[in-house]
Design an enzyme around this catalytic site. Structure first.
Site, short mmCIF file in Angstrom:
data_model
loop_
_atom_site.label_atom_id
_atom_site.label_comp_id
_atom_site.label_asym_id
_atom_site.label_seq_id
_atom_site.Cartn_x
_atom_site.Cartn_y
_atom_site.Cartn_z
N HIS A 271 38.83 38.91 44.93
CA HIS A 271 39.08 37.77 44.16
C HIS A 271 37.72 37.42 43.38
O HIS A 271 36.65 37.55 44.02
CB HIS A 271 39.62 36.42 44.97
CG HIS A 271 40.19 35.22 44.32
ND1 HIS A 271 39.44 34.50 43.56
CD2 HIS A 271 41.58 35.30 43.99
CE1 HIS A 271 40.37 33.72 42.81
NE2 HIS A 271 41.54 34.25 43.23
N ASP A 322 48.59 37.21 46.73
CA ASP A 322 49.60 38.50 46.34
C ASP A 322 49.96 39.42 47.59
O ASP A 322 50.92 39.89 47.67
CB ASP A 322 49.01 39.22 45.21
CG ASP A 322 49.11 38.22 43.94
OD1 ASP A 322 49.88 37.46 43.74
OD2 ASP A 322 48.13 38.52 43.05
N1 COA Z 1 40.11 47.28 46.13
C1 COA Z 1 38.98 47.71 46.12
N2 COA Z 1 37.81 47.42 45.79
C2 COA Z 1 37.68 46.29 45.12
C3 COA Z 1 38.69 45.49 45.01
C4 COA Z 1 39.95 45.94 45.46
N3 COA Z 1 41.23 45.03 45.41
N4 COA Z 1 38.45 44.32 44.61
C5 COA Z 1 37.19 44.21 44.14
N5 COA Z 1 36.60 45.72 44.67
C6 COA Z 1 35.29 46.30 44.65
C7 COA Z 1 34.91 46.77 43.22
O1 COA Z 1 35.43 47.98 43.18
C8 COA Z 1 33.58 46.43 42.99
O2 COA Z 1 32.98 47.44 43.63
P1 COA Z 1 31.68 48.04 43.36
O3 COA Z 1 30.64 46.70 43.20
O4 COA Z 1 31.02 49.18 44.40
O5 COA Z 1 31.60 48.50 41.92
C9 COA Z 1 33.22 45.12 43.65
O6 COA Z 1 34.19 44.93 44.90
C10 COA Z 1 33.41 44.15 42.86
O7 COA Z 1 34.60 43.88 42.09
P2 COA Z 1 34.93 43.37 40.82
O8 COA Z 1 36.12 44.11 40.21
O9 COA Z 1 33.59 43.87 39.89
O10 COA Z 1 35.04 41.88 40.97
P3 COA Z 1 35.82 41.13 40.20
O11 COA Z 1 35.30 39.40 40.52
O12 COA Z 1 35.83 41.08 38.74
O13 COA Z 1 37.21 41.18 40.69
C11 COA Z 1 39.59 41.06 40.91
C12 COA Z 1 38.00 40.21 40.98
C13 COA Z 1 40.65 40.07 41.34
C14 COA Z 1 39.81 41.63 39.48
C15 COA Z 1 39.44 42.20 41.91
O14 COA Z 1 39.21 41.97 43.22
C16 COA Z 1 40.73 43.15 41.74
O15 COA Z 1 40.95 44.25 40.82
N6 COA Z 1 41.61 43.03 42.87
C17 COA Z 1 42.80 43.71 42.67
C18 COA Z 1 43.85 42.98 41.85
C19 COA Z 1 44.29 41.86 42.49
O16 COA Z 1 44.67 41.41 43.51
N7 COA Z 1 44.54 40.82 41.65
C20 COA Z 1 44.92 39.38 42.00
C21 COA Z 1 43.89 38.37 42.20
S1 COA Z 1 44.43 36.86 42.71
#
Ligand code: COA
Length: 385
Positions: A271, A322
């Site tokens: 998140h 989710d």
């Molecule tokens: N699975 C695997 N790795 C994950 C992850 C996941 N669901 N969510 C984050 N990470 C990892 C990223 O790969 C990244 O790793 P790195 O630093 O080695 O590159 C790190 O954690 C940070 O992730 P990032 O996507 O940059 O953080 P964010 O704050 O932008 O992400 C989300 C938030 C929600 C976009 C992200 O957690 C995600 O894509 N989750 C899956 C989609 C989801 O469930 N969305 C619903 C949200 S309520």
């Protein structure tokens, strides 16, 4: 990565960590894993209030008195019907388009037929929010039925929003979740948990559109587009596809570790704001466990636990709402592509609460960008062809 140029000192990709405005609608405190709607912890709202109470609270700032609740429910129930032209519009859309496309189109259509669509007052936005809250379940439930080759079920004025949705989707024959109080309660609780979450991507989209002084239906239509993406609302569908791909609890750990090793994202985890766990998960997980107990769903619970454990051990990343919502909806019998439209039904409340707030103290949302393209040049200086 941060970059600098003459117009900006720092670029915050994805607006990460940027506070863009005040809001009195909800508060997320990642440090304490807490989420409050108008000051009330969401866990308490799930326990003690219906989704209708929560909708009233988000729009009006206070929980309703019994009289206010009665009037609110009476009005909402009176707005549930949709004209035949809207049923025809849904029928005219391809059966294989995503149901979020149907939702988006329906909101746009309803807006085009609302002579008061441009009323940007707080009351005007609440009226539109209530109109959409009443009509969207009818549209979404019918869209699922038509894809199953089934006919329209007209809304019932005697049921709550949650029960009525399940009734319109499944009827009230034996086995329908509409006839099972536990299923209705789990569904109602999911709507409360999905109703609002501060400046998430779709709400921010809605606020950006509202900030141009555009109308509320346009703002909600745009918000639906933002919610569709798998990084946002679309994750609840992706979660269930993953559960089905895993197929067996015994494969869950290896499946997660393999994905993690390949640095693939696993939907339903992580998140932007919560880094120590999503405050909504315990309530939804409890609803999932109750649903599983009633639907022979032990397999999904075991898979849930194993995936969660493996993910936490390997990456330290915790589930978001989710993750338990996906299998819960699946066990209720809802077709997977309808998971995100159900999120729309709930979040339309939060969106419109924010749109009203934006309108009441508006500033056009228009950030800056740091240019990193070609330096200024003249067409006269191009080399000869
Ligand atoms: N699975 C695997 N790795 C994950 C992850 C996941 N669901 N969510 C984050 N990470 C990892 C990223 O790969 C990244 O790793 P790195 O630093 O080695 O590159 C790190 O954690 C940070 O992730 P990032 O996507 O940059 O953080 P964010 O704050 O932008 O992400 C989300 C938030 C929600 C976009 C992200 O957690 C995600 O894509 N989750 C899956 C989609 C989801 O469930 N969305 C619903 C949200 S309520």
């Amino acid at each position: 990565m941060n970059a600098t140029d003459s117009t900006a000192t720092e670029v915050r990709k994805g607006l990460n960590g940027v506070i863009v405005d005040y809001t009195a609608v909800s508060k997320v405190v990642p440090e304490t894993n807490s989420l409050t709607y108008r000051g009330y912890p969401v866990q308490e709202l799930v326990e003690h209030c219906t989704f209708e109470d929560v909708a009233y609270l988000l729009w009006n700032g206070e929980l309703p008195t019994p009289e206010q609740k009665e009037e609110f429910e009476r009005t909402e129930r009176s707005l549930r019907g949709i004209p035949q032209a809207l049923v025809d519009l849904v029928d005219g859309l391809p059966q294989d388009c995503h149901p979020m496309d149907v939702c988006r189109t329906a909101v746009s259509w309803i807006g085009a037929h609302d002579a008061q669509a441009g009323d940007r007052s707080v009351d005007g936005v609440r009226r539109i929010g209530l109109n959409l809250l009443a009509k969207l379940p009818t549209v979404v439930a019918y869209d699922m039925r038509r894809r199953r080759g089934l006919g329209f079920i007209a809304p019932s004025p005697d049921r709550s929003i949650a029960e009525n949705y399940l009734y319109m989707a499944f009827g009230d024959g034996e086995g329908s979740p509409a006839t099972r109080p536990d299923d209705v309660e789990a569904f109602d609780q999911s709507l409360t948990l999905y109703a609002e979450h501060s400046f998430n991507a779709s709400t921010f989209t809605g606020r950006v559109i509202a900030s141009t002084t555009s109308d509320t239906y346009s703002a909600v239509t745009g918000a639906i587009g933002a919610l569709k993406g798998p990084l946002h609302g679309g994750a609840n569908e992706a979660v269930m596809h993953n559960f089905l791909e895993v197929g067996d609890p015994d494969r869950a750990e290896a499946w997660v570790l393999d994905k993690a090793d390949r640095k693939e994202k696993i939907m339903g985890f992580g998140h932007r704001v919560y880094k120590r766990g999503d405050s909504r998960v315990p309530s939804m997980e409890a609803a999932m466990r109750r649903t599983a107990a009633n639907h022979d769903g032990a397999k999904w619970v075991e898979m849930y636990e194993k995936m969660q454990d493996a993910m936490e051990k390997r990456t330290g990343i915790l589930p978001n709402l989710d993750f338990p919502a996906g299998p819960t909806y699946y066990m209720l019998g809802i077709d997977i592509p309808f998971f995100t439209p159900i999120f729309v039904i709930a979040r339309v409340v939060g969106w419109t609460a924010h749109i009203a707030e934006q309108n009441a103290d508006n500033a056009l949302i228009r950030p800056l960008s740091a240019y990193n393209g070609e330096p200024q040049r003249s067409v006269n200086d191009r080399p000869a062809a």
